[in-house]
Structures are given as structure tokens and as C-alpha cells.
Design an enzyme around this catalytic site. Structure first.
Site, PDB file in Angstrom:
ATOM      1  CG  LEU A  98      -1.649   1.882   1.548  1.00  0.00           C
ATOM      2  CD1 LEU A  98      -2.896   0.949   0.094  1.00  0.00           C
ATOM      3  CD2 LEU A  98      -2.547   1.181   2.250  1.00  0.00           C
ATOM      4  CG  HIS A  99       2.897   2.840  -3.210  1.00  0.00           C
ATOM      5  ND1 HIS A  99       2.401   1.489  -3.124  1.00  0.00           N
ATOM      6  CD2 HIS A  99       2.239   3.697  -4.224  1.00  0.00           C
ATOM      7  CE1 HIS A  99       2.117   1.506  -4.910  1.00  0.00           C
ATOM      8  NE2 HIS A  99       2.942   2.342  -5.207  1.00  0.00           N
ATOM      9  CG  LEU A 100      -2.020   8.959  -0.333  1.00  0.00           C
ATOM     10  CD1 LEU A 100      -3.313   8.463   0.485  1.00  0.00           C
ATOM     11  CD2 LEU A 100      -1.609   9.995   0.198  1.00  0.00           C
TER      12      LEU A 100
END
Length: 138
Positions: A98-100
Site C-alpha cells: 500500500l502506498h499513497l
């Protein structure tokens, strides 16, 4: 929990270099190696989580609060007029952790829709961008 084959887990563990912007007990933010625009930050949980639906409830608020701080920092530190904030889940997710994305934006910067041209940092420039963002975050 960590995935030994995950690039982001290796960055978090200090095994791969990255220009860190923010670190908390649960999260790390660092500059994207292939930024859309200079100052493009990736925010990731330290725990190996693949998609947003997998994010533990206890990390939801800290994750979003840190994203808000980063969105403010790209404006304050880099002179951007705003930011583009996005998360890909599986499709178009280049690293399965997960990466924003927090991408600094200005009017007329050329970003159209979801076509993301990439740019490069000059030698030593990435570290300077990371330092400016760290300063804005306090």
C-alpha cells in the site's frame, strides 16, 4: 510483518536507499524514485499491507492524517498550488505494498487525467527536496 521480496519493505528496513520525508512508529514517507513532479512523495505503512482494504483499522486515521500533512507540506515547502493525492489498489499498483501518492501540482503543469509523465531529479536534487519537505512538516 515484512515481505522480504517487497521493495518498500526493504526501504523501510533501511536495506535500500530512499530520501525519507516523514517517519512515525507506523508509517514512512519518502520521495518517489520516478516522480510525476519533483517532490512526489509515497506514504507507506511499515507493516506490509498490499491494498487499502487490507489496512488495519488502527492505522486508518494516522495514515490519512499523515497524508493531510504531506499535502500541506508540498504546498508550503515547494511552492505548489495544490496536490494530487491517490492510491492504486492492484491495478496500476507498481509495488504490491500500500502506498499513497502525494504529487505537488500547479496550474498548467501538464498533468492530464491519469496519464502520468515521469521526470528525474538532477544529482543531489532529491535530497534537497526531501529536506525542504521535512522542514515544512516540522
Amino acid at each position: 510483518m515484512r515481505d522480504p521480496d517487497c521493495v518498500f519493505c526493504s526501504i523501510i528496513a533501511g536495506e535500500l536507499p530512499a530520501d525519507l520525508v516523514v517517519e512515525t512508529e507506523d508509517l514512512v514517507g519518502f520521495l518517489d524514485q520516478r516522480p510525476v513532479f519533483k517532490g512526489h512523495v509515497l506514504l507507506v505503512p511499515r507493516q506490509h499491507v498490499v491494498t487499502l482494504p487490507d489496512l488495519p483499522a488502527a492505522l486508518r486515521d494516522p495514515f490519512l492524517a499523515t497524508a493531510q500533512r504531506l499535502a500541506t507540506a508540498v504546498v508550503d515547502a515547494l511552492g505548489a498550488q495544490g496536490s494530487f493525492v491517490a492510491i492504486n489498489n492492484v491495478v496500476s499498483q507498481s509495488v504490491p505494498h500500500l502506498h499513497l501518492h502525494v504529487v505537488p501540482r500547479t496550474k498548467g503543469d501538464g498533468l492530464r487525467g491519469f496519464f502520468w509523465p515521469r521526470t528525474k531529479y538532477d544529482d543531489g536534487e532529491r535530497a534537497a527536496y526531501a529536506a525542504r519537505l521535512r522542514e515544512a512538516l516540522g
